[in-house]
Design an enzyme around this catalytic site. Structure first.
Site, short mmCIF file in Angstrom:
data_model
loop_
_atom_site.label_atom_id
_atom_site.label_comp_id
_atom_site.label_asym_id
_atom_site.label_seq_id
_atom_site.Cartn_x
_atom_site.Cartn_y
_atom_site.Cartn_z
N ASN A 43 5.33 -14.82 2.68
CA ASN A 43 4.50 -14.81 3.88
C ASN A 43 3.10 -15.34 3.60
OD1 ASN A 43 6.52 -13.81 5.50
ND2 ASN A 43 5.89 -11.67 5.30
N ASP B 81 17.82 18.10 -33.36
CA ASP B 81 18.32 19.00 -34.40
C ASP B 81 19.76 19.32 -34.05
OD1 ASP B 81 18.57 20.72 -36.49
OD2 ASP B 81 17.02 22.14 -35.83
N GLU C 200 0.81 -1.22 0.00
CA GLU C 200 0.00 0.00 0.00
C GLU C 200 0.84 1.26 0.00
OE1 GLU C 200 0.57 -1.09 4.30
OE2 GLU C 200 0.08 -2.12 2.44
#
Length: 841
Positions: free
Chosen positions: A652, A321, A279
């Protein structure tokens, strides 16, 4: 009977303004109203705060917490609420600081508009222009709102963004009213368009979403196309969401199957999902990109669009250029020669007249001519003008001499071939000669001058007495007057800068309107021994498929028209390159938009600067090379967090699913999962300050979703294996109780996630790459706090209990073994990644 009010009177009355403009007090009052609000871009603090709660998993967790609170479990509900709020507020604060840092940088290169306030001309940020303001426009200016012309002079506006018309539209006061089609409203100008040539004074009637352009944007909900980095983040989030949903449903079902309380099982599954979700990723990305932008600003590179930093680092082709990039950009007149190659005062005078009276965009050639000493143009007055455009490549004016009334002379200057194409005669002494016998000789002289390194223009005249109002169709049957030879010496250090870009894996290509002879000579001076040159004429005859094949091997694109620049950029992108384009002119806007990274300079015209993703405060390729390095450092640090959080969280999650099958209790309480997630994210905020190994900066890097997926699976499984080892040791060897088991795994899972940063942050051995100071301190402080937490009153609030010293020593040993195993896996994975890149190259 009173005559109806004119368009100008109606416009001034509509916005309660006057031809001298608003007062400062009036403008301030209007700026505080709706006019300002619809113009402001970006997100305010409240929007950023609300966005922290838009994660559906967080919303579900808060809903479950509310149910738990209603059922009487107040303490655990308040703890969960506290941790969630701490995480969201931390993300908000970091994103808010990053947004403010970027806003401060953007203020350095913001586009400004000339406005009449209190009867005086002032320059203001374009966002501060309000209804009723009288703005002053000139070539290259972006028009800040819809308005009506109060006065104009030789005004031509590019309205292609609104009408699709490629040729500039001529604008004059008066014209059709608001009920007419846009293309017929010649007395009005519109936001989203820009001035090609001429000057004007305009009263602004509408700004922001109230304009024609704003209305189109609102109806179509137009958004800027996502960069490769943004697409990668979105795909990464979608992948993570799918994996999370599968695991969460499985874990919830397992816990319900074993007759555990449904609400507790639901809270556990949701907390696990929040733990799996990175998050803080938006905050980490914002911090890392903002810090990267600040570093680049110190190198005089301002990032206008943060997501472009990744593309900047991924860039492997830069197009530009030559003027001001490879050359000094200080043009000087080398010679004004007649058709026989002799210096001519007449050629010089007519060139100065053309440059003095043209009202188009500022350019170094006309500036050089106007700066010449001794040219007396005071006796001449301008009658009319046909502005330069990039199709004709000519500029024509009509002048009248004070001593020779009613004799009007058209003077045309432009690219040699384009001027020669409209000539039927050649100046010869006091008279004229037919072109037929001189054309080959003139072309030979042009080639000779070009081969010597000069930029060569042609100049021609025609008597238009009696009809001084001209258009582009009058450019015919002219008399060729002579050659203008200009010099623009190579920039010191340009050759070395191109070599440095090459060492960084960035190829350099020149796209220029100059002829191929000058371009080839310059290529040689820049270290390109035998440059491959493709001309605009050859490009016109080439199919898109053929161009895609040819474009990668071409070094110089010469005699190129503006619309061909965009085609070249798109061909390079289709050939698999990440393309940057450096431009500062009116004709560069489409190419800047088409490139992966649009780069302009601070002195560029408004339309180029607004289109660009990145703005250089110095037009120097050396600055650009350093900016590329900083872009790659920023990208590398962003990927570190993604690698770390996905590998640890996936492991996990897998461990939780397995533990739920054989444990008679929850492996971690919901509040412990959330605390673990919060603490592990704290050091991640320092990743933006971390050092990056030199080898990660030397080659372009691109988002690789498949490698991220493989990395997540490989390191997640390693993490999970050591989690199961921890389970076995805690239950079978140390005979841990439920609280001791939860505390032990809390410490082990947190320690492994904290210290895996030291392994994953570098492709080298973790012992041979020193991490950043802030990252090291944050990791040590949080890990030390995690070990001590079970022995504190706060630890008891989260259900953690003090562990015997044997537990702690065992857990630290498992963590060390995990890090060594991960180091070996990392070397194998990154070695295969490098082998894959080399094979692809």
């Amino acid at each position: 009977m009173n005559s109806p009010p004119s368009l100008i009177e109606q416009a001034l009355g509509q916005v309660n303004s006057r031809s001298a403009g608003l007062t400062s007090a009036e403008a301030a009052q209007r700026l505080a109203g709706a006019g300002m609000k619809v113009r402001r871009s970006g997100e305010g603090p409240w929007r950023l705060l609300i966005n922290q709660f838009r994660n559906p998993l967080v919303i579900l967790l808060l809903a479950a917490m509310a149910i738990s609170l209603f059922l009487g479990d107040r303490m655990d509900s308040l703890i969960v609420l506290t941790v969630v709020l701490m995480s969201t507020l931390l993300g908000f604060w970091q994103e808010y600081r990053a947004a403010n840092a970027v806003a401060a940088l953007l203020a350095v290169v913001q586009v400004r508009t000339k406005v009449l306030r209190d009867g005086r001309e002032v320059e203001l940020p374009t966002d501060d222009v309000v209804r009723g303001d009288v703005v002053l426009l000139s070539a290259g200016d972006t028009i800040p709102g819809d308005g009506v012309l109060l006065e104009s002079k030789d005004l031509f506006v590019d309205e292609s963004a609104l009408t699709g018309e490629s040729f500039p539209a001529e604008k004059k006061t008066g014209g059709a009213g608001a009920s007419a089609r846009l293309s017929e409203r010649t007395g009005e100008v519109f936001e989203g368009t820009h001035v090609v040539s001429g000057t004007a004074r305009v009263v602004i009637l509408k700004t922001g979403t109230g304009t024609e352009f704003g209305g189109i944007s609102a109806r179509l909900r137009l958004r800027a196309p996502q960069t490769e980095f943004e697409r990668g983040l979105r795909r990464f989030g979608e992948m993570l969401l799918r994996v999370t949903l599968v695991f969460v449903i499985a874990i919830f079902a397992i816990n319900v199957f074993f007759h555990r309380p449904v609400l507790e099982a639901f809270m556990f599954a949701l907390a696990l999902a929040v733990g799996m979700t990175p998050e803080l990723l938006p905050a980490i990305v914002s911090i890392t990109l903002a810090r990267g932008a600040q570093h680049m600003a110190r190198e005089h590179v301002i990032v206008r669009k943060l997501a472009a930093i990744e593309n900047f680092g991924s860039m492997n082709v830069l197009c530009s250029d030559k003027t001001g990039t490879l050359t000094e950009g200080r043009v000087t007149l080398h010679g004004a020669r007649d058709p026989l190659g002799v210096e001519s005062e007449a050629v010089r005078l007519h060139a100065v007249l053309n440059a003095t009276f043209e009202s188009g965009f500022t350019n170094p050639i006309d500036e050089a001519l106007r700066a010449l000493p001794g040219a007396d143009v005071g006796a001449y007055t301008k009658c009319d003008e046909v502005p330069y455009d990039f199709i004709r490549k000519r500029l024509s004016i009509v002048v009248e001499h004070a001593d020779v009334k009613r004799r009007h002379l058209m003077i045309t200057k432009g690219a040699f071939a384009n001027v020669l194409a409209v000539c039927t005669k050649v100046a010869a002494g006091e008279g004229e000669a037919a072109m037929a016998g001189m054309r080959e000789e003139l072309q030979r002289r042009f080639a000779e001058y070009s081969d010597a390194g000069h930029r060569v223009l042609g100049i021609a005249t025609r008597d238009v007495t009696g009809d001084p109002v001209i258009d582009k169709n009058d450019e015919q049957e002219m008399t060729f007057l002579g050659f203008l030879l200009f010099d623009d010496p190579p920039k010191a250090g340009a050759k070395e800068a191109i070599a440095e870009l090459g060492r960084l894996g960035v190829g350099f290509k020149v796209i220029t309107g100059d002829n191929r002879l000058i371009a080839q000579r310059l290529g040689g001076q820049m270290g390109i021994a035998k440059p491959d040159v493709l001309t605009g004429e050859a490009l016109r005859e080439m199919s898109d498929a053929a161009l895609i094949i040819r474009v990668s091997g071409t070094d110089i694109f010469a005699e190129i028209e503006p619309n061909q620049k965009e085609r070249i950029i798109m061909a390079l992108r289709k050939a698999g390159h990440v393309v940057g384009y450096l431009g500062d002119g009116i004709n560069d806007a489409s190419a800047l938009h088409a490139a992966d990274v649009g780069i302009s300079v601070d002195g560029a015209v408004d339309v180029a600067k607004e289109t660009a993703d990145i703005v250089l405060l110095e037009r120097d390729l050396g600055v650009l090379a350093r900016g590329v390095s900083n872009g790659r450092i920023t990208f590398a640090n962003t990927l570190k967090y993604i690698f770390i959080t996905t590998s640890a969280n996936f492991g996990n999650m897998f461990s939780m699913a397995g533990a739920s099958l054989f444990l008679p209790f929850l492996p971690l309480l919901p509040k412990q999962i959330l605390l673990n997630n919060f603490l592990s994210d704290l050091p991640a905020l320092a990743i933006a300050t971390d050092a990056v190994d030199a080898e990660q900066v030397m080659r372009p890097r691109r988002w690789d979703q498949s490698f991220i997926r493989r990395f997540m699976i490989a390191f997640g499984l390693v993490s999970s294996v050591f989690d199961y080892v921890t389970f076995g040791v805690l239950l079978l060897v140390l005979k841990a109780s439920e609280a001791q088991f939860q505390t032990g795994w809390f410490i082990e899972s947190l320690m492994t996630e904290l210290f895996i940063v030291m392994v994953i942050r570098t492709h080298r051995s973790m012992f041979k790459s020193r991490p950043g100071r802030m990252l090291t301190i944050a990791t040590l402080v949080v890990s030390g706090g995690a070990v001590l937490l079970p022995y504190t009153a706060l630890g008891a609030v989260f259900g953690l209990v003090p562990l015997p010293w044997l537990f702690m020593v065992t857990l630290l040993g498992i963590t060390a073994l995990y890090l060594l195993t991960s180091e070996m896996i990392k070397r194998v994975m990154f070695a295969r990644l490098v082998e894959g890149r080399e094979a692809a190259r």
